[in-house]
Write a protein that holds these residues in place. Structure first.
Motif, PDB file in Angstrom:
ATOM      1  N   ASP A  71       0.810  -1.221   0.000  1.00 29.22           N
ATOM      2  CA  ASP A  71       0.000   0.000   0.000  1.00 29.22           C
ATOM      3  C   ASP A  71       0.843   1.270   0.000  1.00 29.22           C
ATOM      4  O   ASP A  71       0.302   2.373   0.015  1.00 29.22           O
ATOM      5  N   SER A  72       2.182   1.137   0.009  1.00 22.80           N
ATOM      6  CA  SER A  72       3.069   2.299   0.069  1.00 22.80           C
ATOM      7  C   SER A  72       3.525   2.692  -1.331  1.00 22.80           C
ATOM      8  O   SER A  72       3.783   1.843  -2.176  1.00 22.80           O
ATOM      9  N   LEU A  73       3.651   4.001  -1.542  1.00 24.80           N
ATOM     10  CA  LEU A  73       4.078   4.511  -2.833  1.00 24.80           C
ATOM     11  C   LEU A  73       4.978   5.723  -2.614  1.00 24.80           C
ATOM     12  O   LEU A  73       4.678   6.582  -1.789  1.00 24.80           O
ATOM     13  N   VAL A  74       6.084   5.762  -3.341  1.00 20.52           N
ATOM     14  CA  VAL A  74       6.986   6.909  -3.310  1.00 20.52           C
ATOM     15  C   VAL A  74       7.147   7.389  -4.743  1.00 20.52           C
ATOM     16  O   VAL A  74       7.413   6.597  -5.644  1.00 20.52           O
ATOM     17  N   ARG A  75       6.974   8.688  -4.949  1.00 23.57           N
ATOM     18  CA  ARG A  75       7.131   9.267  -6.285  1.00 23.57           C
ATOM     19  C   ARG A  75       8.146  10.400  -6.206  1.00 23.57           C
ATOM     20  O   ARG A  75       7.994  11.310  -5.393  1.00 23.57           O
ATOM     21  N   ALA A  76       9.157  10.344  -7.047  1.00 18.41           N
ATOM     22  CA  ALA A  76      10.155  11.406  -7.136  1.00 18.41           C
ATOM     23  C   ALA A  76      10.053  12.020  -8.528  1.00 18.41           C
ATOM     24  O   ALA A  76      10.090  11.300  -9.528  1.00 18.41           O
ATOM     25  N   GLU A  77       9.890  13.341  -8.585  1.00 20.64           N
ATOM     26  CA  GLU A  77       9.798  14.045  -9.860  1.00 20.64           C
ATOM     27  C   GLU A  77      11.058  14.872 -10.074  1.00 20.64           C
ATOM     28  O   GLU A  77      11.622  15.416  -9.132  1.00 20.64           O
ATOM     29  N   TYR A  78      11.460  14.972 -11.336  1.00 17.51           N
ATOM     30  CA  TYR A  78      12.692  15.686 -11.689  1.00 17.51           C
ATOM     31  C   TYR A  78      12.370  16.767 -12.715  1.00 17.51           C
ATOM     32  O   TYR A  78      11.544  16.576 -13.597  1.00 17.51           O
ATOM     33  N   SER A  79      13.070  17.900 -12.597  1.00 16.79           N
ATOM     34  CA  SER A  79      12.900  18.990 -13.558  1.00 16.79           C
ATOM     35  C   SER A  79      14.087  19.938 -13.435  1.00 16.79           C
ATOM     36  O   SER A  79      14.935  19.799 -12.554  1.00 16.79           O
ATOM     37  N   ASP A  80      14.143  20.903 -14.333  1.00 19.76           N
ATOM     38  CA  ASP A  80      15.164  21.966 -14.314  1.00 19.76           C
ATOM     39  C   ASP A  80      16.585  21.410 -14.276  1.00 19.76           C
ATOM     40  O   ASP A  80      17.416  21.827 -13.462  1.00 19.76           O
ATOM     41  N   TYR A  81      16.893  20.485 -15.179  1.00 17.45           N
ATOM     42  CA  TYR A  81      18.249  19.947 -15.249  1.00 17.45           C
ATOM     43  C   TYR A  81      19.235  21.060 -15.574  1.00 17.45           C
ATOM     44  O   TYR A  81      18.925  21.985 -16.309  1.00 17.45           O
ATOM     45  N   ASN A  82      20.412  20.968 -14.995  1.00 20.86           N
ATOM     46  CA  ASN A  82      21.494  21.939 -15.170  1.00 20.86           C
ATOM     47  C   ASN A  82      21.200  23.292 -14.529  1.00 20.86           C
ATOM     48  O   ASN A  82      21.939  24.236 -14.725  1.00 20.86           O
ATOM     49  N   ALA A  83      20.120  23.398 -13.770  1.00 24.52           N
ATOM     50  CA  ALA A  83      19.840  24.641 -13.046  1.00 24.52           C
ATOM     51  C   ALA A  83      20.675  24.667 -11.769  1.00 24.52           C
ATOM     52  O   ALA A  83      20.956  23.633 -11.175  1.00 24.52           O
TER      53      ALA A  83
END
Length: 70
Positions: free
Chosen positions: A39-51
């Motif tokens: 029932d556990s969920l982990v979400r990692a989002e990525y953006s703004d590479y090289n910032a």
């Protein structure tokens, strides 16, 4: 939900617990990674590479100072 290539796999540990991984990538970079187990969920989002960004060291309350080894 995002415009990317999605990959999925399942990983089983030595006692039979299964973790489902979903990786969404675009142009060779991850957009998000989801790890789900039971029932556990982990979400990692990525953006703004090289910032440029700054990671600040968290402060530790004085009450815990005696417990920290230097």
């Amino acid at each position: 939900d995002k415009n990317c290539n999605q990959y999925e796999t399942k990983i089983e540990d030595d006692v039979g617990n299964i973790t489902e991984l979903t990786i969404c990538e675009d142009k060779g970079y991850p957009v998000y990674i989801i790890a789900k187990r039971g029932d556990s969920l982990v979400r990692a989002e990525y953006s703004d590479y090289n910032a440029l960004f700054t990671i600040e060291r968290p402060s530790i309350p004085k009450v815990f100072w005696p417990d920290i080894e230097t």
